[in-house]
Design a protein around this motif. Structure first.
Motif, mmCIF file in Angstrom:
data_model
loop_
_atom_site.group_PDB
_atom_site.id
_atom_site.type_symbol
_atom_site.label_atom_id
_atom_site.label_comp_id
_atom_site.label_asym_id
_atom_site.label_seq_id
_atom_site.Cartn_x
_atom_site.Cartn_y
_atom_site.Cartn_z
ATOM 1 N N LEU A 107 31.786 44.569 31.130
ATOM 2 C CA LEU A 107 31.785 43.138 31.420
ATOM 3 C C LEU A 107 32.170 42.884 32.873
ATOM 4 O O LEU A 107 33.020 43.595 33.424
ATOM 5 C CB LEU A 107 32.780 42.412 30.512
ATOM 6 N N PRO A 108 31.594 41.861 33.487
ATOM 7 C CA PRO A 108 32.010 41.495 34.842
ATOM 8 C C PRO A 108 33.369 40.799 34.805
ATOM 9 O O PRO A 108 33.702 40.131 33.814
ATOM 10 C CB PRO A 108 30.913 40.536 35.305
ATOM 11 N N VAL A 109 34.147 40.956 35.852
ATOM 12 C CA VAL A 109 35.430 40.252 35.940
ATOM 13 C C VAL A 109 35.149 38.881 36.545
ATOM 14 O O VAL A 109 35.438 38.592 37.703
ATOM 15 C CB VAL A 109 36.453 41.049 36.774
ATOM 16 N N GLU A 110 34.536 38.048 35.732
ATOM 17 C CA GLU A 110 34.143 36.709 36.152
ATOM 18 C C GLU A 110 34.327 35.738 34.991
ATOM 19 O O GLU A 110 33.882 36.012 33.871
ATOM 20 C CB GLU A 110 32.673 36.674 36.591
ATOM 21 N N PHE A 111 34.978 34.636 35.265
ATOM 22 C CA PHE A 111 35.093 33.581 34.265
ATOM 23 C C PHE A 111 33.687 33.075 33.922
ATOM 24 O O PHE A 111 32.833 32.963 34.788
ATOM 25 C CB PHE A 111 35.948 32.419 34.797
ATOM 26 N N GLY A 112 33.449 32.786 32.672
ATOM 27 C CA GLY A 112 32.163 32.249 32.262
ATOM 28 C C GLY A 112 31.111 33.318 32.081
ATOM 29 O O GLY A 112 30.623 33.547 30.962
#
Length: 212
Positions: free
Chosen positions: A41-46
């Motif tokens: 998973l990317p470390v990005e909100f949303g």
């Protein structure tokens, strides 16, 4: 089918033990006859939640454990509660810093993990893998994905899920000031959690609380 997620590196790091452990555990489980998939998973909100939701729609999963890095701690931390708030201490990998925003608008304030966390804790301790129950997954992307996972699973009866925080790996600790754990041991602990969760219908009643 089992889904194990880990995160890409963040905060200037070039390595994230959560992803390495998820890959190792998924490979070991699959080799033993328990089909498992690892998802980064990317470390990005949303965006991270969107990637997770798309993955959940691709296969009929029985169990989902999301894994994230919690530097500064020396044990595996079985997270108990996901809360519906994003409150970034620093920007995510896309430069976003939400403050006091809901993970899912209009959704419940919190969800409990549906993993048998006390049984998992006992199994980890019996295997001499340092572990404890944590009462907060923070308010960064780890909690964001934990909450998004539990919100999605609320509409998927019979699928259990939860979140595990893991320490730095030894190669990330160059100054000797922070505890760490070998990725192989983390992966072994994650695999043990999967097996315990699949074999446990009713969780143990085991004291593992905190005073604050």
């Amino acid at each position: 089918m089992i889904l194990l997620t880990g995160f890409e590196p963040f905060g200037g790091e070039s390595f994230n033990p959560s992803w390495a452990a998820a890959q190792q555990a998924a490979a070991s489980l699959t080799a033993s006859g328990l089909p498992a998939r690892a998802l980064q998973l990317p470390v990005e909100f949303g965006t991270s939640a969107d990637v997770l939701r798309r993955a959940l729609a691709t296969d009929p999963f029985d169990l989902v454990i999301a894994v994230g890095q919690a530097g500064g701690y020396g044990t595996l931390m079985l997270e108990r509660v996901a809360i519906n708030v994003d409150d970034a201490l620093f920007p995510d990998n896309a430069g976003h810093s939400p403050v006091d925003e809901p993970v899912v608008a209009g959704a419940p304030a919190a969800y409990f993990s549906t993993l048998p966390i006390k049984a998992c804790l006992q199994a980890l301790q019996d295997a001499e893998i340092p572990a404890r129950v944590s009462q907060s997954a923070g308010t960064y992307v780890c909690n964001h994905i934990f909450y998004a996972l539990m919100n999605a699973l609320a509409d998927m009866p019979g699928v259990r899920g939860g979140f595990l925080h893991v320490p730095y790996s030894p190669e990330q600790v160059t100054d000797g000031k922070h505890p760490s754990m070998d990725v192989a041991q983390v992966a072994r602990g994650l695999e043990l959690m999967v097996r315990t969760s699949l074999a446990t219908e009713k969780d143990l009643k085991l004291g593992a609380g905190t005073t604050h």
